[in-house]
Design an enzyme around this catalytic site. Structure first.
Site, PDB file in Angstrom:
ATOM      1  N   ASP A 116     -17.196 -25.251 -23.491  1.00  0.00           N
ATOM      2  CA  ASP A 116     -17.382 -25.598 -24.993  1.00  0.00           C
ATOM      3  C   ASP A 116     -16.841 -26.060 -25.807  1.00  0.00           C
ATOM      4  O   ASP A 116     -16.779 -26.364 -27.245  1.00  0.00           O
ATOM      5  CB  ASP A 116     -17.936 -24.340 -25.554  1.00  0.00           C
ATOM      6  CG  ASP A 116     -17.133 -22.779 -25.870  1.00  0.00           C
ATOM      7  OD1 ASP A 116     -16.558 -22.710 -24.962  1.00  0.00           O
ATOM      8  OD2 ASP A 116     -17.611 -22.628 -27.269  1.00  0.00           O
ATOM      9  N   HIS A 117     -15.318 -26.133 -25.616  1.00  0.00           N
ATOM     10  CA  HIS A 117     -14.104 -26.545 -26.411  1.00  0.00           C
ATOM     11  C   HIS A 117     -13.735 -27.615 -25.466  1.00  0.00           C
ATOM     12  O   HIS A 117     -13.349 -28.780 -26.807  1.00  0.00           O
ATOM     13  CB  HIS A 117     -13.304 -25.968 -26.604  1.00  0.00           C
ATOM     14  CG  HIS A 117     -13.171 -24.387 -27.122  1.00  0.00           C
ATOM     15  ND1 HIS A 117     -13.764 -24.087 -28.686  1.00  0.00           N
ATOM     16  CD2 HIS A 117     -14.266 -23.141 -26.909  1.00  0.00           C
ATOM     17  CE1 HIS A 117     -13.012 -23.081 -28.908  1.00  0.00           C
ATOM     18  NE2 HIS A 117     -14.715 -22.356 -28.110  1.00  0.00           N
ATOM     19  N   HIS A 131      -8.105 -24.393 -25.831  1.00  0.00           N
ATOM     20  CA  HIS A 131      -8.421 -23.485 -24.620  1.00  0.00           C
ATOM     21  C   HIS A 131      -8.973 -24.316 -23.249  1.00  0.00           C
ATOM     22  O   HIS A 131      -9.867 -25.085 -24.768  1.00  0.00           O
ATOM     23  CB  HIS A 131      -8.450 -22.006 -25.408  1.00  0.00           C
ATOM     24  CG  HIS A 131      -9.810 -22.163 -25.712  1.00  0.00           C
ATOM     25  ND1 HIS A 131     -10.313 -22.559 -26.433  1.00  0.00           N
ATOM     26  CD2 HIS A 131     -10.622 -21.110 -24.634  1.00  0.00           C
ATOM     27  CE1 HIS A 131     -10.987 -21.648 -26.803  1.00  0.00           C
ATOM     28  NE2 HIS A 131     -11.912 -21.031 -25.830  1.00  0.00           N
ATOM     29  N   HIS A 164     -16.729 -21.144 -33.940  1.00  0.00           N
ATOM     30  CA  HIS A 164     -17.749 -20.618 -33.713  1.00  0.00           C
ATOM     31  C   HIS A 164     -18.571 -19.887 -35.047  1.00  0.00           C
ATOM     32  O   HIS A 164     -17.760 -19.483 -35.955  1.00  0.00           O
ATOM     33  CB  HIS A 164     -18.661 -18.866 -33.106  1.00  0.00           C
ATOM     34  CG  HIS A 164     -18.230 -19.556 -31.387  1.00  0.00           C
ATOM     35  ND1 HIS A 164     -18.965 -20.653 -30.458  1.00  0.00           N
ATOM     36  CD2 HIS A 164     -16.935 -20.025 -31.196  1.00  0.00           C
ATOM     37  CE1 HIS A 164     -18.430 -21.269 -29.007  1.00  0.00           C
ATOM     38  NE2 HIS A 164     -17.171 -20.686 -29.651  1.00  0.00           N
ATOM     39  N   ASP A 209     -10.609 -20.058 -30.066  1.00  0.00           N
ATOM     40  CA  ASP A 209     -11.939 -18.932 -30.109  1.00  0.00           C
ATOM     41  C   ASP A 209     -10.741 -16.694 -30.169  1.00  0.00           C
ATOM     42  O   ASP A 209     -11.248 -16.262 -29.187  1.00  0.00           O
ATOM     43  CB  ASP A 209     -12.573 -18.727 -28.873  1.00  0.00           C
ATOM     44  CG  ASP A 209     -14.143 -19.444 -29.185  1.00  0.00           C
ATOM     45  OD1 ASP A 209     -14.211 -20.138 -29.667  1.00  0.00           O
ATOM     46  OD2 ASP A 209     -14.235 -19.919 -27.658  1.00  0.00           O
ATOM     47  N   HIS A 257      -7.776 -14.446 -25.381  1.00  0.00           N
ATOM     48  CA  HIS A 257      -9.213 -15.247 -25.190  1.00  0.00           C
ATOM     49  C   HIS A 257      -8.818 -15.322 -23.864  1.00  0.00           C
ATOM     50  O   HIS A 257     -10.383 -14.981 -22.492  1.00  0.00           O
ATOM     51  CB  HIS A 257      -9.836 -16.004 -26.224  1.00  0.00           C
ATOM     52  CG  HIS A 257     -10.872 -16.531 -25.828  1.00  0.00           C
ATOM     53  ND1 HIS A 257     -12.096 -15.974 -25.798  1.00  0.00           N
ATOM     54  CD2 HIS A 257     -10.819 -17.871 -25.991  1.00  0.00           C
ATOM     55  CE1 HIS A 257     -13.740 -17.071 -25.495  1.00  0.00           C
ATOM     56  NE2 HIS A 257     -13.212 -17.873 -25.485  1.00  0.00           N
ATOM     57  N   HIS A 312     -12.403 -23.659 -21.965  1.00  0.00           N
ATOM     58  CA  HIS A 312     -14.105 -23.149 -22.028  1.00  0.00           C
ATOM     59  C   HIS A 312     -14.429 -24.409 -22.323  1.00  0.00           C
ATOM     60  O   HIS A 312     -13.534 -25.306 -23.730  1.00  0.00           O
ATOM     61  CB  HIS A 312     -13.728 -22.275 -22.719  1.00  0.00           C
ATOM     62  CG  HIS A 312     -13.541 -20.800 -22.549  1.00  0.00           C
ATOM     63  ND1 HIS A 312     -13.533 -19.960 -23.248  1.00  0.00           N
ATOM     64  CD2 HIS A 312     -13.295 -20.117 -21.203  1.00  0.00           C
ATOM     65  CE1 HIS A 312     -12.955 -18.829 -22.653  1.00  0.00           C
ATOM     66  NE2 HIS A 312     -12.819 -19.316 -21.700  1.00  0.00           N
TER      67      HIS A 312
HETATM   68 FE    FE Z   1     -16.130 -21.007 -27.531  1.00  0.00          FE
HETATM   69 ZN    ZN Z   2     -13.435 -20.104 -25.450  1.00  0.00          ZN
END
Ligand code: FE
Ligand code: ZN
Length: 265
Positions: A56-57, A52, A175, A137, A108, A54
């Site tokens: 942090d990915h 996805h 995570h 996530d 998410h 985001h």
């Molecule tokens: Fe994440």
């Molecule tokens: Zn995420």
């Protein structure tokens, strides 16, 4: 092949599958841990899988693609750094002789996808690592992702799709939220003996500085309240906590469970 979680940021894991020469990484929010692992293992990057959009990915995607030329696979319905192959439900990503099945898991984010590697003769190269799923996530050990873009009904359907995979599926979440999730799970189901035992295992792993992941799907079905919202114990606890009426639909129970977790300290 081996499967390794590369720690990134405070609590992310960038999953790496490698065969001694080539590697696949999933959700590289940061390029540096991946460059370090490639150098340590003398590995070539063969592909980048993204679940996805985001940051942090995806934060390391451009640097890794530019440095290695590795192809990028990502969700058709979301925007991630170009160029990438757009994947949606039923599509396959073929890399290193492995065939990943794409499953849509909105909730998410609106276009979130997961990559399932079934135990299939075609995936013989993965040895006993299959079946496994890279679920981003959507599903965490003991929990699930927050609903940033999707509805409770979408997330419940996505978790149902994941819960229907084989029980021995290795669940590769992005995570290390497990202990916090389990504290909440215990508040929901204080009498769940499987949960108490799993919590002890995970506390011991974290005390040694080891990841609690991958988890196993059969374990998640026994301990994860978000896969258990229709179980009488969970449903009763949610009704009592949120003051739901006896007629509340299963989506309302799930939504109230997610809200309870959002507010839980
Ligand atoms: Fe994440
Ligand atoms: Zn995420």
């Amino acid at each position: 092949m081996t499967l390794v979680p590369l720690p990134a940021f405070a609590d992310n894991y960038i999953w790496m599958l490698q065969d001694g020469r080539n590697a696949i990484v999933v959700d590289p929010g940061d390029a540096q841990p991946v460059f370090d692992a490639l150098e340590r293992g003398n590995l070539q990057l063969a592909a980048i899988l993204v679940t996805h959009h985001h940051a942090d990915h995806t934060g390391g995607v451009a640097a890794l693609h530019e440095a290695t030329g590795a192809p990028v696979f990502g969700p058709a319905r979301e925007r991630i750094p170009e160029p990438y192959a757009r994947l949606a439900h039923g599509d396959h990503a073929e890399v290193l002789g492995l065939r990943f099945e794409v499953i849509d898991v909105p909730g998410h984010t609106a276009g979130h996808i997961a990559y399932f590697l079934p135990a299939d003769p075609r995936n013989a190269a993965a040895g006993d690592l299959v079946p496994l799923i890279f679920c981003g996530d959507t599903l965490f050990s003991g929990g699930c992702g927050r609903l940033f873009e999707g509805t409770p009904a979408q997330m419940l359907a996505s978790l149902d799709a994941l819960a229907a995979l084989p029980g021995n599926t290795r669940v590769c979440c992005t995570h290390e939220y497990t202990l916090a999730n389990l504290r909440f799970a215990r508040a929901v189901e204080p009498g769940n003996a499987d949960l108490a035992q799993y919590m002890m295992q995970c506390e011991a792993l974290r005390a040694r500085g080891e990841p609690t992941l991958p988890s196993q799907l059969s374990t998640e079905r026994l301990i994860n309240p978000f896969l258990r919202s229709r179980e009488a114990t969970v449903s009763r606890a949610v009704h009592a906590h949120a003051g739901l009426s006896a007629q509340a639909a299963e989506t309302e129970v799930f939504a109230a469970l997610r809200q309870w977790k959002n507010d839980f300290r």
